[in-house]
Enzyme design. Structure first.
Site, PDB file in Angstrom:
ATOM      1  N   THR A  57     -44.494  61.635  52.931  1.00 30.12           N
ATOM      2  CA  THR A  57     -43.037  61.562  52.897  1.00 30.12           C
ATOM      3  C   THR A  57     -42.501  62.463  51.793  1.00 30.12           C
ATOM      4  O   THR A  57     -43.138  62.624  50.751  1.00 30.12           O
ATOM      5  CB  THR A  57     -42.534  60.122  52.643  1.00 30.12           C
ATOM      6  OG1 THR A  57     -42.896  59.737  51.324  1.00 30.12           O
ATOM      7  CG2 THR A  57     -43.099  59.146  53.641  1.00 30.12           C
ATOM      8  N   GLU A  58     -41.326  63.022  52.038  1.00 28.15           N
ATOM      9  CA  GLU A  58     -40.724  63.933  51.056  1.00 28.15           C
ATOM     10  C   GLU A  58     -40.453  63.248  49.721  1.00 28.15           C
ATOM     11  O   GLU A  58     -40.421  63.900  48.686  1.00 28.15           O
ATOM     12  CB  GLU A  58     -39.386  64.495  51.568  1.00 28.15           C
ATOM     13  CG  GLU A  58     -39.522  65.473  52.685  1.00 28.15           C
ATOM     14  CD  GLU A  58     -39.245  64.812  54.026  1.00 28.15           C
ATOM     15  OE1 GLU A  58     -39.387  63.570  54.132  1.00 28.15           O
ATOM     16  OE2 GLU A  58     -38.912  65.540  54.962  1.00 28.15           O
ATOM     17  N   ASN A  59     -40.238  61.948  49.757  1.00 25.61           N
ATOM     18  CA  ASN A  59     -39.901  61.257  48.526  1.00 25.61           C
ATOM     19  C   ASN A  59     -41.122  60.855  47.697  1.00 25.61           C
ATOM     20  O   ASN A  59     -40.995  60.130  46.726  1.00 25.61           O
ATOM     21  CB  ASN A  59     -39.005  60.042  48.800  1.00 25.61           C
ATOM     22  CG  ASN A  59     -39.611  59.049  49.762  1.00 25.61           C
ATOM     23  OD1 ASN A  59     -40.356  59.419  50.656  1.00 25.61           O
ATOM     24  ND2 ASN A  59     -39.288  57.788  49.605  1.00 25.61           N
ATOM     25  N   ALA A  80     -38.387  58.894  53.458  1.00 18.27           N
ATOM     26  CA  ALA A  80     -37.298  59.763  53.017  1.00 18.27           C
ATOM     27  C   ALA A  80     -35.966  59.402  53.661  1.00 18.27           C
ATOM     28  O   ALA A  80     -34.911  59.744  53.145  1.00 18.27           O
ATOM     29  CB  ALA A  80     -37.645  61.216  53.302  1.00 18.27           C
ATOM     30  N   SER A  99     -44.042  66.490  45.762  1.00 17.78           N
ATOM     31  CA  SER A  99     -44.081  66.275  47.204  1.00 17.78           C
ATOM     32  C   SER A  99     -43.630  67.524  47.952  1.00 17.78           C
ATOM     33  O   SER A  99     -44.248  67.936  48.937  1.00 17.78           O
ATOM     34  CB  SER A  99     -43.181  65.089  47.562  1.00 17.78           C
ATOM     35  OG  SER A  99     -43.266  64.798  48.914  1.00 17.78           O
TER      36      SER A  99
END
Length: 105
Positions: A57-59, A80, A99
């Site tokens: 995940t981007e987060n 995200a 990330s």
């Protein structure tokens, strides 16, 4: 010219979950995948353990599992898109800047 085949098996358009199932089946086993936000997040619900796919995940989470429901929900575990998710064994967490560096290779 070659012929095109359709993944659609009826005249009715595919629903969100049906599309997510098709995408989940199409991911190469052993892949590391970033699904993004929105519709793609549903794909995590249709991956099987034997596919051995690791979601990112981007987060800042590597090892995301399916969407969390009921007592699985932990307010600190979100994708995200801010949807509660589960974590798989061996999941790891890191700063969102790291990330994005992972996604950019």
């Amino acid at each position: 010219m070659g012929t095109q085949t359709s993944i659609q098996t009826s005249e009715k358009p595919l629903g969100r979950d049906e599309l997510a199932q098709l995408v989940a089946r199409d991911i190469t086993p052993g892949s590391f995948v970033n699904l993004g936000i929105g519709q793609p997040t549903l794909v995590s619900n249709y991956l099987t353990e034997d596919q051995n796919i690791t979601l990112h995940t981007e987060n800042g989470m590597l090892g995301m599992g399916p969407v969390a429901v009921g007592d699985q929900i932990d307010g600190d575990l979100i994708n995200a898109g801010k949807i509660p998710v589960t974590e798989l064994a061996g999941a790891s967490y890191f700063h969102h800047a790291d990330s994005f560096a992972i996604m950019r290779g």
